[in-house]
Scaffold this motif. Structure first.
Motif, PDB file in Angstrom:
ATOM      1  N   PHE A 120     -28.687 -23.548  -6.019  1.00 47.35           N
ATOM      2  CA  PHE A 120     -27.340 -23.623  -5.205  1.00 47.35           C
ATOM      3  C   PHE A 120     -26.572 -24.643  -5.834  1.00 47.35           C
ATOM      4  CE2 PHE A 120     -30.485 -21.455  -2.616  1.00 47.35           C
ATOM      5  CZ  PHE A 120     -29.691 -20.452  -2.097  1.00 47.35           C
ATOM      6  N   VAL A 121     -25.616 -24.313  -6.558  1.00 52.81           N
ATOM      7  CA  VAL A 121     -24.728 -25.462  -6.889  1.00 52.81           C
ATOM      8  C   VAL A 121     -23.530 -25.534  -5.955  1.00 52.81           C
ATOM      9  CG1 VAL A 121     -23.276 -26.252  -8.899  1.00 52.81           C
ATOM     10  CG2 VAL A 121     -25.161 -24.588  -9.323  1.00 52.81           C
ATOM     11  N   PHE A 122     -23.367 -27.039  -5.379  1.00 53.11           N
ATOM     12  CA  PHE A 122     -22.389 -27.263  -4.422  1.00 53.11           C
ATOM     13  C   PHE A 122     -21.354 -27.950  -5.359  1.00 53.11           C
ATOM     14  CE2 PHE A 122     -26.680 -27.411  -2.209  1.00 53.11           C
ATOM     15  CZ  PHE A 122     -26.126 -27.197  -1.113  1.00 53.11           C
ATOM     16  N   ALA A 123     -20.218 -27.472  -5.085  1.00 48.22           N
ATOM     17  CA  ALA A 123     -18.998 -27.974  -5.900  1.00 48.22           C
ATOM     18  C   ALA A 123     -17.910 -27.863  -4.876  1.00 48.22           C
ATOM     19  CB  ALA A 123     -18.837 -26.975  -7.208  1.00 48.22           C
ATOM     20  N   GLU A 378     -37.319 -11.317 -20.201  1.00 50.02           N
ATOM     21  CA  GLU A 378     -37.340 -12.448 -21.277  1.00 50.02           C
ATOM     22  C   GLU A 378     -36.644 -13.419 -20.811  1.00 50.02           C
ATOM     23  OE1 GLU A 378     -34.133  -9.828 -22.647  1.00 50.02           O
ATOM     24  OE2 GLU A 378     -36.255  -9.554 -21.713  1.00 50.02           O
ATOM     25  N   LEU A 379     -35.459 -13.448 -19.909  1.00 44.94           N
ATOM     26  CA  LEU A 379     -34.730 -14.281 -19.627  1.00 44.94           C
ATOM     27  C   LEU A 379     -35.235 -15.197 -18.223  1.00 44.94           C
ATOM     28  CD1 LEU A 379     -31.532 -12.393 -20.072  1.00 44.94           C
ATOM     29  CD2 LEU A 379     -32.474 -14.011 -21.534  1.00 44.94           C
ATOM     30  N   GLU A 380     -34.688 -16.364 -18.336  1.00 44.61           N
ATOM     31  CA  GLU A 380     -35.202 -17.135 -17.044  1.00 44.61           C
ATOM     32  C   GLU A 380     -34.445 -16.703 -15.872  1.00 44.61           C
ATOM     33  OE1 GLU A 380     -34.783 -21.858 -15.466  1.00 44.61           O
ATOM     34  OE2 GLU A 380     -34.019 -21.123 -17.620  1.00 44.61           O
ATOM     35  N   SER A 381     -33.167 -16.265 -16.014  1.00 45.26           N
ATOM     36  CA  SER A 381     -32.369 -15.563 -14.933  1.00 45.26           C
ATOM     37  C   SER A 381     -33.040 -14.467 -14.334  1.00 45.26           C
ATOM     38  CB  SER A 381     -31.237 -15.118 -15.690  1.00 45.26           C
ATOM     39  OG  SER A 381     -31.300 -14.284 -16.400  1.00 45.26           O
ATOM     40  N   ALA A 382     -34.189 -13.637 -14.889  1.00 44.53           N
ATOM     41  CA  ALA A 382     -34.683 -12.895 -14.184  1.00 44.53           C
ATOM     42  C   ALA A 382     -35.249 -13.157 -12.784  1.00 44.53           C
ATOM     43  CB  ALA A 382     -35.949 -12.119 -15.288  1.00 44.53           C
ATOM     44  N   SER A 383     -35.621 -14.441 -12.895  1.00 45.86           N
ATOM     45  CA  SER A 383     -36.374 -15.055 -11.538  1.00 45.86           C
ATOM     46  C   SER A 383     -35.694 -16.288 -10.905  1.00 45.86           C
ATOM     47  CB  SER A 383     -37.885 -15.432 -11.765  1.00 45.86           C
ATOM     48  OG  SER A 383     -37.726 -16.459 -12.945  1.00 45.86           O
ATOM     49  N   THR A 384     -34.734 -16.685 -11.771  1.00 49.17           N
ATOM     50  CA  THR A 384     -33.841 -18.034 -11.342  1.00 49.17           C
ATOM     51  C   THR A 384     -32.341 -17.274 -11.498  1.00 49.17           C
ATOM     52  OG1 THR A 384     -35.452 -19.500 -11.901  1.00 49.17           O
ATOM     53  CG2 THR A 384     -33.507 -20.353 -11.596  1.00 49.17           C
ATOM     54  N   GLN A 385     -31.712 -17.275 -10.467  1.00 48.95           N
ATOM     55  CA  GLN A 385     -30.217 -17.192 -10.538  1.00 48.95           C
ATOM     56  C   GLN A 385     -29.392 -18.120  -9.761  1.00 48.95           C
ATOM     57  OE1 GLN A 385     -29.897 -13.140  -8.716  1.00 48.95           O
ATOM     58  NE2 GLN A 385     -31.937 -12.514  -9.569  1.00 48.95           N
ATOM     59  N   VAL A 386     -28.146 -18.299 -10.323  1.00 51.44           N
ATOM     60  CA  VAL A 386     -27.155 -19.277  -9.851  1.00 51.44           C
ATOM     61  C   VAL A 386     -26.032 -18.931  -8.982  1.00 51.44           C
ATOM     62  CG1 VAL A 386     -25.390 -21.291 -10.632  1.00 51.44           C
ATOM     63  CG2 VAL A 386     -27.493 -20.640 -12.092  1.00 51.44           C
ATOM     64  N   ILE A 387     -26.230 -19.514  -7.877  1.00 54.53           N
ATOM     65  CA  ILE A 387     -25.147 -19.348  -6.799  1.00 54.53           C
ATOM     66  C   ILE A 387     -24.183 -20.654  -6.513  1.00 54.53           C
ATOM     67  CG2 ILE A 387     -24.663 -18.704  -4.398  1.00 54.53           C
ATOM     68  CD1 ILE A 387     -27.276 -17.130  -4.189  1.00 54.53           C
ATOM     69  N   THR A 388     -22.980 -20.607  -6.995  1.00 51.64           N
ATOM     70  CA  THR A 388     -22.138 -21.561  -6.858  1.00 51.64           C
ATOM     71  C   THR A 388     -21.430 -21.523  -5.462  1.00 51.64           C
ATOM     72  OG1 THR A 388     -21.884 -21.686  -9.235  1.00 51.64           O
ATOM     73  CG2 THR A 388     -20.259 -22.965  -7.803  1.00 51.64           C
ATOM     74  N   LEU A 389     -21.647 -22.604  -4.583  1.00 61.64           N
ATOM     75  CA  LEU A 389     -20.836 -22.785  -3.269  1.00 61.64           C
ATOM     76  C   LEU A 389     -19.620 -23.778  -3.500  1.00 61.64           C
ATOM     77  CD1 LEU A 389     -23.953 -23.159  -1.128  1.00 61.64           C
ATOM     78  CD2 LEU A 389     -23.026 -20.932  -1.805  1.00 61.64           C
ATOM     79  N   ARG A 390     -18.482 -22.963  -3.909  1.00 63.47           N
ATOM     80  CA  ARG A 390     -17.314 -23.864  -3.987  1.00 63.47           C
ATOM     81  C   ARG A 390     -16.698 -24.088  -2.713  1.00 63.47           C
ATOM     82  NH1 ARG A 390     -13.294 -21.329  -6.108  1.00 63.47           N
ATOM     83  NH2 ARG A 390     -12.264 -22.983  -7.227  1.00 63.47           N
TER      84      ARG A 390
END
Length: 506
Positions: A120-123, A378-390
């Protein structure tokens, strides 16, 4: 046994085919005493694909007219790989603990699920750029680097603290970020302890936060952006929620794994609706009328015209404002005063249009649909995903946050957009869907409790659930956050009133 000796089944009309309506229908359908009729005002061809042999977890997709639960979901194809991903609108994820009944039902139905971790990215929404060119691909290849590079980002939180220390935003020096992290650890520990030790009163979340002396900056910059993305509302609306809603959510979801459904919630919809023979789509219910003989008349409009039919019982699996409009006895309950808000969710691609929607009649896409969690193993995003909270901290309507969730295929799901009319947003939007969100307040909680628990002391003129052979079901029909768990719990309550077994009950 002679046919005339076989007792006739009770006819039950279920209005609304979201998760609450479908779960209720599934439970009643499995009891031979009841004949179920589903009525839904939407109805369109649903994209349906035959999965490849390598994706057995997606083997139960059906070709049928759409029902409400999956009606907004889309299939998106990558121009680069040709792979097709099912994208749910809004994004659906469940955490162990809080979603106990939902997850038990999924396991009972053999719905394939996989764990997922979030960054979770806080922006700050200082600029209105929205999705950045190429940011989706960066998030796919290296989620941690993508999280650090979000413009105006000020903190990154790893779900369940799966990544420690968390990625450092590019605009922060190491020492400044270390100080920020130390302050957050103290505030976070303080708030967690309060949730377990300080019992909420009959008070709002704002009053609870003031009572436990939680630092204001932690509330405005971290807690409210994260929780408002869960409940898809503004910060002020969230502060009006009953404190017990938020405290219980945080307590029961603490340190729990998040899960999503392989291939999208179409998997759930197809299993719940399987075997239900009487499904009437494009049928907009106009009125539900109690009859003197205890039965219920349902009047609706379809392509032919206005129709009406008498049922033994009816279940209104709709929002409170719709329920009070359809069923006159509900007008004395105060349901029409319960606050609601309109929420939009969109699928965005990059300005280069690297993705496109797949039409249900496009035979070239057949056989290519996949659960992207497995296809991108084979990608890290298969288990880790980015959610940006603007977060926009000031402006008309108060502070509010937009959630931008980068999916494994590279598209971004935007919920509660800050600037939906901007040219940049319009150019990257593949599909937008809207839905009515029921909000919670201390007052509306009391209304729901009176209806669901029959707590009408001194209010003999107030309708209660099941009266006139009419029941209510939905995400708002329980004492908790307006989420999918409430849909399942309310459907289980209807089943209990009907004397129907719930096979997944613990």
């Amino acid at each position: 046994m002679d046919e005339k000796d076989i007792p006739s089944r009770e006819r039950v009309a279920i209005i609304g085919t979201g998760l609450a309506g479908l779960t209720t229908a599934h439970l009643l359908k499995n009891d031979k005493r009841f004949a179920v009729t589903l009525l839904e005002q939407v109805g369109r061809s649903q994209p349906s694909f035959i999965p490849s042999a390598m994706n057995l977890c997606c083997s139960h997709l059906t070709q049928a007219e759409s029902l409400s639960f999956d009606s907004a979901s889309v299939a998106v194809q990558s121009h680069e790989t040709g792979a097709v991903e099912r994208v749910d609108l809004p994004m659906r994820a469940s955490a162990g603990g809080y979603y106990a009944n939902l997850n038990r039902m999924y396991r009972h139905l053999d719905v394939p699920m996989h764990p997922v971790r979030f960054l979770f990215v806080f922006a700050k929404a200082i600029n209105q750029k929205g999705i950045e060119p190429g940011s989706d691909q960066q998030a796919l290849q290296n989620p941690s680097a993508a999280a650090s590079a979000v413009p105006d980002g000020y903190f990154v939180h790893a779900s369940n603290l799966h990544q420690m220390p968390p990625p450092r935003p590019s605009g922060y020096s190491a020492w400044r970020y270390l100080l920020e992290v130390l302050c957050l650890i103290l505030c976070h520990a303080w708030f967690r302890a309060a949730c377990f030790l300080v019992k909420p009163r009959e008070e709002s979340f704002a009053q609870y936060l003031e009572r436990i002396w939680l630092p204001r900056r932690y509330t405005t910059h971290y807690l409210l952006p994260l929780m408002s993305s869960v409940s898809t509302c503004t910060h002020d609306e969230l502060l009006d929620f009953p404190a017990s809603d938020l405290v219980n959510y945080i307590k029961f979801s603490y340190s729990q794994q998040h899960y999503t459904v392989c291939g999208g919630v179409q998997q759930v919809q197809s299993r719940l609706s399987r075997g239900i023979e009487d499904i009437r789509v494009r049928s907009r219910v106009l009125e539900v009328l109690p009859q003197l003989n205890g039965k219920v008349m349902v009047r609706w409009q379809d392509e032919i015209g206005v129709q009406e039919e008498v049922f033994d019982r009816a279940v209104l699996a709709v929002s409170p404002d719709v329920a009070s409009r359809l069923f006159a006895p509900l007008k004395v309950t105060g349901l029409d005063t319960m606050p609601t808000t309109w929420v939009e969710s969109s699928v965005l691609t990059t300005p280069s249009r690297a993705h496109s929607l797949v039409d249900s009649d496009d035979t070239n896409s057949q056989g290519k649909v996949a659960c992207m969690h497995h296809a991108a193993a084979e990608l890290e995003s298969a288990s880790t995903q980015v959610i940006t909270l603007r977060t926009q901290f000031s402006g008309a309507g108060g502070a509010r946050s937009e959630a931008l969730h980068t999916m494994p295929s590279g598209v971004v799901v935007s919920t509660c957009p800050l600037d939906p009319e901007s040219e940049a947003t319009q150019k990257t939007t593949l599909r937008t869907a809207g839905f009515r969100r029921t909000l919670r307040t201390v007052e509306s909680r009391a209304i729901v409790e009176r209806i669901m628990d029959g707590n009408n002391a001194g209010r003999s003129n107030t309708w209660v659930n099941g009266e006139n052979n009419v029941w209510l079901a939905g995400s708002w029909c329980w004492d908790g956050m307006v989420l999918l768990e409430g849909c399942v719990v309310s459907a289980m309550r209807v089943a209990d009133d009907f004397g129907v077994e719930v096979p997944w009950r613990a």
